[in-house]
Structure formats: C-alpha cells, structure tokens
Scaffold this motif. Sequence first.
Motif, PDB file in Angstrom:
ATOM      1  N   LYS A  11       0.848  -1.188   0.000  1.00  0.00           N
ATOM      2  CA  LYS A  11       0.000   0.000   0.000  1.00  0.00           C
ATOM      3  C   LYS A  11       0.881   1.234   0.000  1.00  0.00           C
ATOM      4  CE  LYS A  11      -2.212   1.475   3.727  1.00  0.00           C
ATOM      5  NZ  LYS A  11      -3.217   1.619   4.803  1.00  0.00           N
ATOM      6  N   GLU A  43       1.073   5.288   0.257  1.00  0.00           N
ATOM      7  CA  GLU A  43       0.386   6.514   0.679  1.00  0.00           C
ATOM      8  C   GLU A  43       1.266   7.694   0.290  1.00  0.00           C
ATOM      9  OE1 GLU A  43      -1.924   5.518   4.708  1.00  0.00           O
ATOM     10  OE2 GLU A  43       0.213   5.000   4.770  1.00  0.00           O
ATOM     11  N   PRO A  71      -3.012  11.145   3.673  1.00  0.00           N
ATOM     12  CA  PRO A  71      -2.325  11.094   2.380  1.00  0.00           C
ATOM     13  C   PRO A  71      -3.181  11.711   1.281  1.00  0.00           C
ATOM     14  CG  PRO A  71      -3.127   8.918   3.006  1.00  0.00           C
ATOM     15  CD  PRO A  71      -3.314   9.800   4.195  1.00  0.00           C
ATOM     16  N   THR A 109      -3.819   7.245  -2.202  1.00  0.00           N
ATOM     17  CA  THR A 109      -3.433   5.916  -1.732  1.00  0.00           C
ATOM     18  C   THR A 109      -3.719   4.895  -2.826  1.00  0.00           C
ATOM     19  OG1 THR A 109      -3.956   6.490   0.561  1.00  0.00           O
ATOM     20  CG2 THR A 109      -3.813   4.152   0.031  1.00  0.00           C
ATOM     21  N   TRP A 156       5.150   3.209   2.048  1.00  0.00           N
ATOM     22  CA  TRP A 156       4.649   1.918   1.596  1.00  0.00           C
ATOM     23  C   TRP A 156       4.597   0.967   2.787  1.00  0.00           C
ATOM     24  CZ3 TRP A 156       8.282   4.326  -1.774  1.00  0.00           C
ATOM     25  CH2 TRP A 156       7.757   4.693  -3.031  1.00  0.00           C
TER      26      TRP A 156
END
Length: 891
Positions: A477, A479, A490, A493, A533
């Motif tokens: 993931k 951001e 963020p 995303t 991440w």
Amino acid sequence: MNSTTVLRSAIFSVCSLFGIQAIACETQPNQPAIYKNPDCSFEARADDLLARMTLEEKISQMMNAAPAIPRLQIPAYEWWNEALHGVARAGAATVFPQAIGLAASFDTHLMGDVASVISDEARAKHHDFISRDSRLRYQGLTFWSPNVNIFRDPRWGRGQETYGEDPFLTAAMGVEFVKGLQQTDGKYRKLDATAKHFAVHSGPEANRHEFNAKPSERDLYETYLPAFRALVQDANVKSVMGAYNRVNGESASASQRLLQDILRKDWGFKGYVVSDCDSVEDIYLFHKIVPTAAEAAALAVKTGDDLNCGKTYAALKEAVDKKLITEQEIDVSLKRLLLTRFELGMFDDAKKVIWARIPYSVNQDSSHDQLARRAAQKSIVLLKNNGILPLSSKQKNIAVIGPTSDEIMSLLGNYYGTPAAPVTILQGVRAAAPAGTQVNYARGVDLVEGRDDPRAAPIIEPSYLRPDANSKEQGLKGEYFRGRDFAGKPIFTRIDSRISFRWDRGSPTDDAVARGEIKTADAVPADNFSVRWTGQLTAPTSGAYEISVAANDGMRLYINGALVIDSWDLSARLQSKSAKIDLQAGKSYAIKLEYFEDIRDAEVRLSWRLPNSKPGVEEALDLAKAADVIVFVGGLTGDVEGEEMTVNYPGFAGGDRTDIHLPQVQQRLLESLKATGKPVVVVLTTGSALAVDWAKKNADAILVAWYSGQRGGNAVADVLWGTENPAGRLPITFYKGDEKLPAFDDYSMHNRTYRYFTGEALYPFGHGLSYSEFKYSNLKLNKKAVRKQDEIQVAVDITNTSNRDGDEVVQLYAQPVAVKKEQAIKNLRGFVRVHLKAGETQTVHFTLKPNKALIRYDLASKQYVVDKGKYQLQVGASSSDVRLHDVISVK
C-alpha cells in the motif's frame, strides 16, 4: 458566431492576405486593443502588440523564460519543451521507442500516429498546467523536436535521438513527425515542432561548445542539409534550432550563411529560429568570435537567431545603446515570436481553440499504451536467427540473464516522460511465457566495468508482497503525501505491485490524474513529496537476506517495526543502503518503506538478495546450465550514452563512446553463457550500433530492441514467442569491431555510412530478418530513357512464400553507373513497409523524379544537378541485399 461576425472575419482575412489593414482592426474608441481582438489577423495583432512594448519589454520576450508583462496582460511563457518520443520532462506521458527505434520501423504512417498522440497529450498537459496558473519549463506548446541531424558516426551519444544515417529516411520520418505535431484547425495550430540542430552537428559531445565542423560543400548539401530542407519546405516546420558548434568558422547559432542565406533566402523559411541552450553565450566565451555578451547577442539577432535559450540576450539593451544593433532589427525577430504565440492561441479564450478542449484524460490513455507497444514491435530488428526463434512451449525453462533485463532505463533512452507502468524485458518475458514455463532471472554483471550500480540487486517481485495479511492483492500500500513529514491524510493511496519507480521531473500521481482517480489540484507535487509503503513481506526460503533500498534523497526501511535502514538525509545522487535480515520461509513480516524526494529525478527501488546468493556470474551460469534456452539482455542504456554526460567508464567518454564493442564485462558473460552448450538468444538494448562480431558468429539469434519505450518488454516477448513477426530494419550501419573508423571529429563523409563506406559491414543499413520469407519478381519501369523532369514509375511484385503472415520493408536505391563526378555510392530513394498474408502477392509502387532522386551538388555551379548517363535502380531487402535491378538512362 453570427453572420456579421463571419463577414467581418472574412474581410479581415482578405485584407491581411493583401497586406491591407482592415478598418475594423484600427484602434477604435470603446473597442479592445487590436492585439486583444480575436477577429483581427494574427499579423495585425502581432504588429499592434509590438508597437505597445518598450525596448526592455521586447528584450525580455526574446529569451526562453519570457516573463509576464502585467500592463499589457501578457502572461509569462516558457518556450523550452521537449517531445522526442513522447512529451518529456513534464511528468506522466506515454513513452514511445526512442527516435532511432521509430526510424527502424521504416513506417511513416506509424510515425504520424505517434506524433498525433504526442500532440494530444502535449495540448492536454499544457492546458492542465495553465488551469493551475503554472507556466514553467516543459509546460508550453513549443517543442524542440525532432532531431534530424545525421548519425554519421556510431560513437555519438546523441545519435539515438536521430532517425539514423540516411538523409532520405531522416527526412521522411521527420516530415511525418512535424505534420503530426503541427496540425491546424484552420486558424490555430496545435503545437510547434523544431528542426534541430541546424545544420552540422553530431559530436563529439565533450567539445561541442568550441568545436568547428568543417564539412565540404558537397557533404553539406548532399548529407547535412537535405532533411532540414524537407522539414522546412515539405512539412512547414515552424521553428529551427541552431547548434553549439561552429560550421566553417561561423557559430551555427549566429550564421549569416546558414540562418539567412540558406534557411530564409534559399528555402523561404518564415518561422523563428531558436538557439541551443547557452549557445549564444558560447559565441564569446568559447568560440571567441566576439569579445562580449552584447556583441554576441547583437550578432545572433542580426544573423537570424530570434529566440535565445539562455540569458545572453539580456545584453541587447547594452548592444542597442552602443549602436551594435537597432531596435528595428530586434522588432523583426520579436514579431516572429509574438506571431507564433498568437497562432497557437495563447492570447485567446481557450473556448475558441479546439485543441484546448482535449481532456487531460487522454494522457496515457489505453489506446496510447497500445500504440506504444505496436511501435516497439515494429521497431525491433532481427539480425540473426538459426531457427531458435520463435520460442515454443516445449522450452520449459527460460533463463533471462543480463544487466538490462530488468532495467527501466533500458526502455527510456533520453528526453523521456514518466510512463505509468513501464514493462521491462524480464517482466514482458514472464508475462508472455506459456503456462508451465519457468522464467528465472540473474543480472549477472553490471553494464560496464568499474560501475558501482545502486540498482544491481533484484527487485522484490509482487508475489512476495501483500498490502496486508488478509489481502489477496500483490504489492504494498502506497500513501502519497506533500512534503517530507507525512503530515495529515495522504493525498492519494494505491497498491503498488513493485517498488521500482523513476519519476523524471514529474509527480508520482500524474498517472492517477490521467485516469481520473484524483483531480489535478489534489496531485502530489513533482518535488518535495513523500511516500509511505506498508504491507507484508513473505520470504520464499529461510536464511539471511540482504534487503536494499536505492533512492534519490531520503529513505527509511522498517521490518516488524524495527528500523533497519536509515538514510533520511538529502542527496541528489542515487544511493543504495542495505541490511542483512534473517527471514523464515512462508512467514510474513510487516514492512514499511518511507521515501522523501526534494529535487528533480526522483527514484526509489526496493530489492533483495536471497540467502546464499552466489556472485553475479556464478548465479547466472547456474541458471543457464539448468535452462532450455538463455535470453541474454544487454547492451547500453541512457545512463552511459547521451548528451554531454560526465560518464567516464572504459569505452565511454562524455556521453559518447570510444569503443563500439559490447562492453567487455558483458562480452565475457555472454561467452561464458554460450560455453554451457545451451542455445543463446541475444537481445540488445541500445541507441547506437554495436560491434557484435562474436555474437554474429556464435549466438543462435540476435534482436535489436533499441530503447523501446514503456511497452518494450511486452514487444520483445511478442517477438520472442512469435505472436509478432519482426520486420524492423537497421537505420544505421553496424560496423565490424576491427573496422578503423574515421576520426570522430572529421565531418567528411568519406568512408562513413552505407552511402560512402567501401568496406564490408557487420550488418548493413536496411538489414532485418523475418519469420517469413519473401520473393521479389516482375520489376517494371514505365520508361528507361528519361529527362530530368520526367516521372519514373517503378513496380515490383512481392510474394510471401512462407506459411505465416508478415511485413516486408521493400527498399529502392539509386546508384550511378560509370561515375564521372564524386558522389555517393548509392542512395535510398524509396521504401514501403507492406503486410502480406501467407502466400499473398502485392505489387509495390514507387515514383521517382530524376531532378530529385538523382541529384548531386555541383561545386562549379553551386546548385543541384542531374548528370546525364546511366543509373541502376535497385530493389531489395537492404542496402546490400539487392533482389532486382534495372538501368535507366538520363538524357
């Protein structure tokens, strides 16, 4: 628009055509100034605006970073923009194959399609920038492309930017590129293209600021000028860029002969001339033609350079005060610049300019991505094939080995944008491999000897990453934040499958804007941003891993909450940090990578080396021994060949090459791979010719992929497995490794390129193989005794004699018989890329005019002439593979 307005516009157009000032375009009470009136002719508007400006304001508008003039409501404008093979240096954009690769397609229709897409993305990006009141470099509508210099010497690092060594091919591709950029709606032009670098410029890079090129008159007119002339007269290119070097003593950016006598007087050029960046400064600093900036600026303007990329024209005020130049002479140049801004619609309501309606969503559209893949497919040249290609499903174990196998820079070349999802050759091979086929990878060696490459470790593949413990998605993931402190929520995303990014002067969320996922106002900036991440890392085997992060600027890596890499300092240089970590097979570990970018050219990679990893060559050989076939991917990247670089490795200097062989460290690996006894397919990433003599003799197949753009990896895989039948052709001669090349700084064409080379090439200009076979037959000429003004119709039948569809590039050359005057051995005078189904026959037609196709430059009369006598017309598959020929006689 009502009928009265239509009639008034028609009157204005007619008046302007005949040089008459329309009455309604005179200054009237309660009417807008002429330059603000969109119904007035562009000519009248430019004249009106020019008359309202002070000398200081005029001078300010003649440099690339033209400031705003608030009292006249003139917005700031930055003239400098690039679009060599896609919109460059402005963030996300579709990246097509480098120019040399596009030339290898020998497909002018493809070039037109590519240029049209580039112009769509350019307009969309420009208006998006303007909507945010951003008017910086690489955001305008005036593009300094294409490069139509002749690639006369394989050592030139910028040769990759050109369309090769042949003036005819260069002209044909360049004309289509310009037409694609400079489309018009009948009133407003879409973009401006620039023919560069006028006119004799092709290295060496190291001394280009002081070098004096001395071409002969014959070489000047037969080799260096024809492509420029074609772009001016056949494509109506709006801008021409001068060069850094001198040409026969004159600065190419301040040359009476080049810019006035040839360009404007002889060719009728009506556009504007721009200097290469700081080349006007070179006039007094390095060339020593004049002693001061004021004299250099005056000389450049008086000899025809309208726009100064740089700041030397700031000295024009001093030049006027010293009577080195008049304000009226300055007006001539400035009017050309103002006129083009009007013609591009910069001063008018965007609602009146259809090009302003192109939505930002076209940027990196899926159809553009597909075109990038098709362009890459068409550019690939098959040099050799002993039958190993195409690969089959029977080959269950593929070893992909080599330093450019999984390297994004091997796709990009130079002057590139940021592709959303570039596909490396390794990724392409893995995606295309049939079910049940195992693809193993080892880098093996670095690109060149003595280079400590931070990108050397293998990237962690998506299959080992999850955004969280319960997710079925692959990757981490990401951001994305403004600033370095991860403050607040963020901005954006998403899931990033591999942490391998190279954002060239662009925002990491440009692609999200293009897809409509976020608004441009919410985009992460191109500079001063951070990314976090997070997710889970799963190890394939137990043991001690070396996990590394390579990045520009700052990075921090956490494993299970523990900080294992900390380099949160600012550094413009790509650096790599690593940590040894024990991991257990099948166990998931929390991973967090934080990255901060401060200045341009952001880059970050998350990599690892598995436990008990062997040294690079040993690892590569182990994989090779177990493989059914080896795909070696090597050659060059834009990191070692390019424009005026600081590179100084064995075989390279200043962006140029000192040795045309494959770098020795790669050659040794290649020979070791072949020694395993397994078949070896060589894939070359390069922007120039490589002397691969050994590979020609020993490899089973050789492909030239060039710098193949964002979908290059897919395209190479398509060719390897035969879903695409290769038909690219060499736009340059590949010389043998022991060939003694002329001195690099000698601009004589003697023994250079196929047109003058008397030796035996390793691979000749125009060469390229196919998985199909083609037969040439039934050559017909409509006449064999001709006059200079006649048209010669040439027809030839091409038959696909194989059982698979394919393309053939049919080439037509003209060669004088019994030469009396010194001239080229032969000249390309036509080419057609034709698609033929299995067993199909098509008739290919060419039209030649002797007064264009059979000319040479006569030193005595100082003009192009056609000599009486016989000429052989050759039709074939390359400059050396002539299948049919016939002779004509010119009366």
